[in-house]
Design a protein around this motif. Structure first.
Motif, PDB file in Angstrom:
ATOM      1  N   MET A   1       0.842  -1.181   0.000  1.00 31.92           N
ATOM      2  CA  MET A   1       0.000   0.000   0.000  1.00 31.92           C
ATOM      3  C   MET A   1       0.880   1.234   0.000  1.00 31.92           C
ATOM      4  SD  MET A   1      -3.152  -1.228   2.320  1.00 31.92           S
ATOM      5  CE  MET A   1      -3.956   0.264   2.012  1.00 31.92           C
ATOM      6  N   ILE A   2       0.319   2.316  -0.512  1.00 27.22           N
ATOM      7  CA  ILE A   2       0.936   3.616  -0.292  1.00 27.22           C
ATOM      8  C   ILE A   2      -0.167   4.489   0.254  1.00 27.22           C
ATOM      9  CG2 ILE A   2       2.011   5.623  -1.371  1.00 27.22           C
ATOM     10  CD1 ILE A   2       3.308   3.766  -3.365  1.00 27.22           C
ATOM     11  N   GLY A   3      -0.027   4.945   1.469  1.00 28.29           N
ATOM     12  CA  GLY A   3      -1.123   5.643   2.122  1.00 28.29           C
ATOM     13  C   GLY A   3      -2.331   4.722   2.182  1.00 28.29           C
ATOM     14  N   LYS A   4      -3.451   5.190   1.618  1.00 26.70           N
ATOM     15  CA  LYS A   4      -4.660   4.363   1.632  1.00 26.70           C
ATOM     16  C   LYS A   4      -4.843   3.580   0.323  1.00 26.70           C
ATOM     17  CE  LYS A   4      -6.924   5.671   5.542  1.00 26.70           C
ATOM     18  NZ  LYS A   4      -5.618   5.391   6.194  1.00 26.70           N
ATOM     19  N   ASN A   5      -3.871   3.734  -0.591  1.00 23.13           N
ATOM     20  CA  ASN A   5      -4.046   3.126  -1.902  1.00 23.13           C
ATOM     21  C   ASN A   5      -3.353   1.771  -2.011  1.00 23.13           C
ATOM     22  OD1 ASN A   5      -5.087   5.700  -3.346  1.00 23.13           O
ATOM     23  ND2 ASN A   5      -3.213   6.333  -2.315  1.00 23.13           N
ATOM     24  N   HIS A   6      -4.074   0.815  -2.537  1.00 29.16           N
ATOM     25  CA  HIS A   6      -3.431  -0.449  -2.851  1.00 29.16           C
ATOM     26  C   HIS A   6      -2.544  -0.276  -4.068  1.00 29.16           C
ATOM     27  CE1 HIS A   6      -5.274  -3.324  -0.112  1.00 29.16           C
ATOM     28  NE2 HIS A   6      -6.235  -2.407  -0.042  1.00 29.16           N
ATOM     29  N   ILE A   7      -1.450  -1.035  -4.083  1.00 31.01           N
ATOM     30  CA  ILE A   7      -0.521  -0.879  -5.195  1.00 31.01           C
ATOM     31  C   ILE A   7      -0.826  -1.898  -6.279  1.00 31.01           C
ATOM     32  CG2 ILE A   7       1.889  -1.065  -5.885  1.00 31.01           C
ATOM     33  CD1 ILE A   7       2.620  -0.439  -2.993  1.00 31.01           C
ATOM     34  N   THR A   8      -0.847  -1.427  -7.497  1.00 29.99           N
ATOM     35  CA  THR A   8      -0.842  -2.347  -8.623  1.00 29.99           C
ATOM     36  C   THR A   8       0.408  -2.018  -9.410  1.00 29.99           C
ATOM     37  OG1 THR A   8      -3.198  -1.962  -8.664  1.00 29.99           O
ATOM     38  CG2 THR A   8      -2.301  -3.340 -10.421  1.00 29.99           C
ATOM     39  N   LEU A   9       1.059  -3.051  -9.877  1.00 36.60           N
ATOM     40  CA  LEU A   9       2.322  -2.858 -10.570  1.00 36.60           C
ATOM     41  C   LEU A   9       2.142  -1.943 -11.782  1.00 36.60           C
ATOM     42  CD1 LEU A   9       5.110  -4.150  -9.999  1.00 36.60           C
ATOM     43  CD2 LEU A   9       4.640  -5.723 -11.871  1.00 36.60           C
ATOM     44  N   ASN A  10       3.086  -1.029 -11.957  1.00 34.40           N
ATOM     45  CA  ASN A  10       3.131  -0.153 -13.135  1.00 34.40           C
ATOM     46  C   ASN A  10       1.910   0.744 -13.338  1.00 34.40           C
ATOM     47  OD1 ASN A  10       5.691  -1.048 -13.980  1.00 34.40           O
ATOM     48  ND2 ASN A  10       4.742  -2.900 -14.807  1.00 34.40           N
ATOM     49  N   THR A  11       1.101   0.902 -12.280  1.00 36.43           N
ATOM     50  CA  THR A  11      -0.078   1.756 -12.420  1.00 36.43           C
ATOM     51  C   THR A  11       0.127   3.015 -11.582  1.00 36.43           C
ATOM     52  OG1 THR A  11      -1.312  -0.285 -12.496  1.00 36.43           O
ATOM     53  CG2 THR A  11      -2.595   1.723 -12.270  1.00 36.43           C
ATOM     54  N   PRO A  12      -0.112   4.189 -12.169  1.00 35.38           N
ATOM     55  CA  PRO A  12       0.132   5.416 -11.413  1.00 35.38           C
ATOM     56  C   PRO A  12      -0.773   5.523 -10.177  1.00 35.38           C
ATOM     57  CG  PRO A  12      -0.239   5.876 -13.742  1.00 35.38           C
ATOM     58  CD  PRO A  12      -0.566   4.451 -13.542  1.00 35.38           C
ATOM     59  N   ILE A  13      -0.199   5.998  -9.108  1.00 36.80           N
ATOM     60  CA  ILE A  13      -0.935   6.210  -7.861  1.00 36.80           C
ATOM     61  C   ILE A  13      -0.739   7.671  -7.480  1.00 36.80           C
ATOM     62  CG2 ILE A  13      -1.109   5.587  -5.421  1.00 36.80           C
ATOM     63  CD1 ILE A  13       0.490   3.015  -6.226  1.00 36.80           C
ATOM     64  N   ASN A  14      -1.840   8.353  -7.223  1.00 37.39           N
ATOM     65  CA  ASN A  14      -1.695   9.735  -6.765  1.00 37.39           C
ATOM     66  C   ASN A  14      -1.682   9.744  -5.252  1.00 37.39           C
ATOM     67  OD1 ASN A  14      -1.643  11.227  -9.265  1.00 37.39           O
ATOM     68  ND2 ASN A  14      -3.728  10.417  -9.521  1.00 37.39           N
ATOM     69  N   SER A  15      -0.531  10.036  -4.717  1.00 34.19           N
ATOM     70  CA  SER A  15      -0.397  10.026  -3.269  1.00 34.19           C
ATOM     71  C   SER A  15       0.852  10.804  -2.914  1.00 34.19           C
ATOM     72  CB  SER A  15      -0.295   8.580  -2.771  1.00 34.19           C
ATOM     73  OG  SER A  15      -0.329   8.565  -1.375  1.00 34.19           O
ATOM     74  N   LEU A  16       0.985  11.154  -1.652  1.00 30.14           N
ATOM     75  CA  LEU A  16       2.172  11.851  -1.169  1.00 30.14           C
ATOM     76  C   LEU A  16       2.474  13.095  -2.003  1.00 30.14           C
ATOM     77  CD1 LEU A  16       4.605   8.777  -0.973  1.00 30.14           C
ATOM     78  CD2 LEU A  16       3.032   9.539   0.808  1.00 30.14           C
ATOM     79  N   ASP A  17       1.414  13.745  -2.502  1.00 27.31           N
ATOM     80  CA  ASP A  17       1.646  14.959  -3.262  1.00 27.31           C
ATOM     81  C   ASP A  17       2.491  14.662  -4.502  1.00 27.31           C
ATOM     82  OD1 ASP A  17       1.392  17.614  -3.689  1.00 27.31           O
ATOM     83  OD2 ASP A  17       3.096  18.205  -2.405  1.00 27.31           O
ATOM     84  N   ASP A  18       2.254  13.539  -5.096  1.00 26.80           N
ATOM     85  CA  ASP A  18       3.138  13.047  -6.148  1.00 26.80           C
ATOM     86  C   ASP A  18       2.338  12.045  -6.985  1.00 26.80           C
ATOM     87  OD1 ASP A  18       5.338  12.317  -7.649  1.00 26.80           O
ATOM     88  OD2 ASP A  18       6.506  11.545  -5.964  1.00 26.80           O
ATOM     89  N   THR A  19       2.869  11.713  -8.172  1.00 27.67           N
ATOM     90  CA  THR A  19       2.303  10.598  -8.921  1.00 27.67           C
ATOM     91  C   THR A  19       3.378   9.525  -8.987  1.00 27.67           C
ATOM     92  OG1 THR A  19       1.077  12.176 -10.210  1.00 27.67           O
ATOM     93  CG2 THR A  19       1.151   9.930 -11.055  1.00 27.67           C
ATOM     94  N   LEU A  20       3.067   8.395  -8.398  1.00 27.82           N
ATOM     95  CA  LEU A  20       4.081   7.351  -8.274  1.00 27.82           C
ATOM     96  C   LEU A  20       3.696   6.141  -9.096  1.00 27.82           C
ATOM     97  CD1 LEU A  20       4.254   7.299  -4.403  1.00 27.82           C
ATOM     98  CD2 LEU A  20       6.188   7.881  -5.865  1.00 27.82           C
ATOM     99  N   ARG A  21       4.705   5.446  -9.558  1.00 27.27           N
ATOM    100  CA  ARG A  21       4.462   4.135 -10.152  1.00 27.27           C
ATOM    101  C   ARG A  21       5.429   3.159  -9.517  1.00 27.27           C
ATOM    102  NH1 ARG A  21       5.273   3.215 -15.907  1.00 27.27           N
ATOM    103  NH2 ARG A  21       6.333   5.232 -15.956  1.00 27.27           N
ATOM    104  N   ILE A  22       4.935   2.012  -9.112  1.00 26.18           N
ATOM    105  CA  ILE A  22       5.825   0.992  -8.552  1.00 26.18           C
ATOM    106  C   ILE A  22       6.148   0.005  -9.675  1.00 26.18           C
ATOM    107  CG2 ILE A  22       5.979  -0.915  -6.897  1.00 26.18           C
ATOM    108  CD1 ILE A  22       6.029   1.738  -5.514  1.00 26.18           C
ATOM    109  N   THR A  23       7.431  -0.228  -9.903  1.00 19.73           N
ATOM    110  CA  THR A  23       7.809  -1.149 -10.984  1.00 19.73           C
ATOM    111  C   THR A  23       8.315  -2.490 -10.455  1.00 19.73           C
ATOM    112  OG1 THR A  23       9.977  -0.111 -11.050  1.00 19.73           O
ATOM    113  CG2 THR A  23       8.358   0.692 -12.624  1.00 19.73           C
TER     114      THR A  23
END
Lengths: 178, 327
Positions: free
Chosen positions: A1-23
């Protein structure tokens, strides 16, 4: 997870004042047992589920120093999983890689490889678990990723003080939900 | 009656030789494999085969050549695929079964773990484990050898590491003049004996007999090479007490293992001894040697004569260590 968001591989997540992708996201889980320690390598690309024997009371995040030094390099401990530091001998206990706007690295990547089996910077830690299976653990990667971006220029890839600090942060970001 | 007594006496003598031989060497840390076992043959084959490197040009033996006591003599710093230059001098591979950590900084905790480093290092063989295993599994010779050695295929990481480490465990050197002296088969010359006395006085605390290393790390206060800025053991432990501490190398077969030190800076043995006598960098606060040793020119000559007595030609020329079908 990042914050309240579940992680999906290679999918952008808007969190932490940022747009993240986990690879990539991989980690070692060891389960102490009276006979042979059971070791799983969990990989977001495959599965984040593993079976834990009923009698287990704790799980270890990572590979402890005894099992590092006495490794037989088979199954989960086979370096073929890309979780062994060949230049420094020892397993990478947790590997998190991704892309963040805030990273100053080439291609905005960030890389967190946490490991190290030598004290005082050993990084494997154990947590108590409730007796009844199944259990679900949530790990919030947010604080670790924020720290690596803010304090370490986006990468920590060797054992030592930084890795140890990040592992402590990760440890505090784990919650057990029934 | 007299005859009978003589036989008993000589048997007794023989037995005492054997027991002395076992006594002065400590117990090895890694089990020593049988030189004639299929695992060791497999390891020897792999050690000499460039198939392990990315572009199939370099084998372990390219940098660790038997005629250099399994070190490398052409370059101070090691030389990998595509002419990439490494950061350190390739050490001699001698009596590794007694060692508990490997590399100049002790980065590797076992003989088996060590094998992984050169296979994947960019400036060495620069290969990936997947590729190596795929190549070996597609090679009929290796499938056959692994089946013989381990009774199973396909070839896995553990087979590769175990075979090479087992071969390395057989690289034992204990047949020098020094060893004959220890077994009371020869006596040292006066000069060797003088050198031995000086050795025990100055060097033995680090280069401890009979392995000529105590397995620890130390800082010999070499003048700093700022282009490499190699921090040694500190890189691994991040403990400032280990700054520029390097693994204490064995002194066996020095005549063959030049150049010397972690960065290969000294070509001649005499240069190393001159360093201990007059080159100690007194500005290095992390040094393990307080001040230069008092060694006059004739002391250095005596020490050299003792160090020469650590040469074991049966090791350098042992046909068992090289490829069986070599020309």
């Amino acid at each position: 997870m990042i914050g309240k968001n579940h992680i999906t591989l290679n999918t952008p997540i808007n969190s932490l004042d940022d747009t993240l992708r986990i690879t990539a996201c991989k980690m070692y889980i060891s389960i102490p047992s009276s006979t042979k320690q059971i070791i799983h390598v969990l990989d977001i690309e495959e599965t984040l589920t593993c079976s834990i024997p009923d009698e287990a009371e704790t799980v270890i995040f990572g590979i402890d120093s005894m099992h590092t030094v006495n490794t037989d390099f088979t199954d989960a401990l086979d370096p073929i999983h890309g979780m062994f530091w060949t230049w420094n001998s020892g397993y990478i206990n947790v590997k998190i890689e991704g892309i963040s706007r805030k990273s100053i690295q080439n291609g905005n990547i960030f890389q967190i490889h946490l490991g190290g089996y030598l004290s005082p910077y050993s990084t494997a830690f154990s947590i108590r678990i409730p007796r009844k299976a199944p259990i679900r653990m949530e790990v919030d990667l947010g604080p670790s990723i924020q720290t690596v971006l803010k304090q370490y220029g986006g990468t920590v890839m060797s054992p030592g003080k930084a890795g140890h600090e990040l592992m402590t942060i990760l440890q505090r970001s784990i919650t057990i939900v029934e | 009656m007299k005859n009978f007594l003589l036989i008993i006496c000589s048997m007794f003598l023989l037995m005492s030789f054997i027991s002395v031989k076992e006594e002065y060497f400590p117990k090895p840390h890694y089990p020593i494999a049988d030189q004639n076992s299929p695992i060791v043959s497999l390891g020897r084959e792999l050690f000499h085969d460039p198939i392990l490197s990315k572009d199939s040009t370099i084998s372990c033996a390219s940098c660790h050549s038997q005629y250099n006591a399994f070190a490398h003599s052409d370059h101070a710093l090691s030389h990998g695929i595509a002419d990439r230059i490494g950061i350190r001098n390739a050490p001699a591979l001698i009596n590794l079964a007694w060692s508990e950590s490997f590399m100049w900084d002790g980065a590797s905790f076992s003989l088996e773990a060590q094998v992984l480093t050169p296979l994947t290092a960019h400036h060495e063989m620069d290969n990936s484990l997947d590729t190596i295993l795929r190549r070996l599994n597609n090679h009929p010779k290796y499938s056959h050898l692994v089946q013989q050695a381990f009774g199973e295929t396909p070839i896995l990481t553990k087979h590769l590491l175990k075979a090479i480490a087992s071969y390395e465990s057989t690289l034992i050197s204990r047949n020098s003049r020094y060893d004959s002296m220890r077994m009371h088969l020869v006596e040292f010359t006066e000069q060797e004996q003088k050198g031995y006395t000086l050795f025990k006085q100055h060097c033995n605390r680090c280069h401890t007999e009979p392995l000529f290393t105590n397995g620890q790390f130390a800082n010999t206060a070499l003048p700093m090479d700022t282009s490499l800025n190699d921090m040694g053991r500190y890189r691994i432990t991040q403990d400032s007490a280990h700054i520029r501490h390097f693994k204490i190398p064995t002194l066996r077969n020095l005549l063959y293992s030049f150049p010397y030190m972690h960065d290969g800076r000294f070509k001649r043995l005499r240069d190393v001894l001159n360093h201990y006598a007059e080159g100690i960098n007194m500005h290095d606060e992390h040094r393990s040697i307080e001040k230069p040793f008092t060694l006059r020119s004739h002391d250095i000559t005596d020490l050299m004569s003792f160090l020469h007595a650590l040469t074991d030609r049966t090791f350098i020329f042992n046909p068992q260590f090289s490829m069986r079908n070599a020309k």
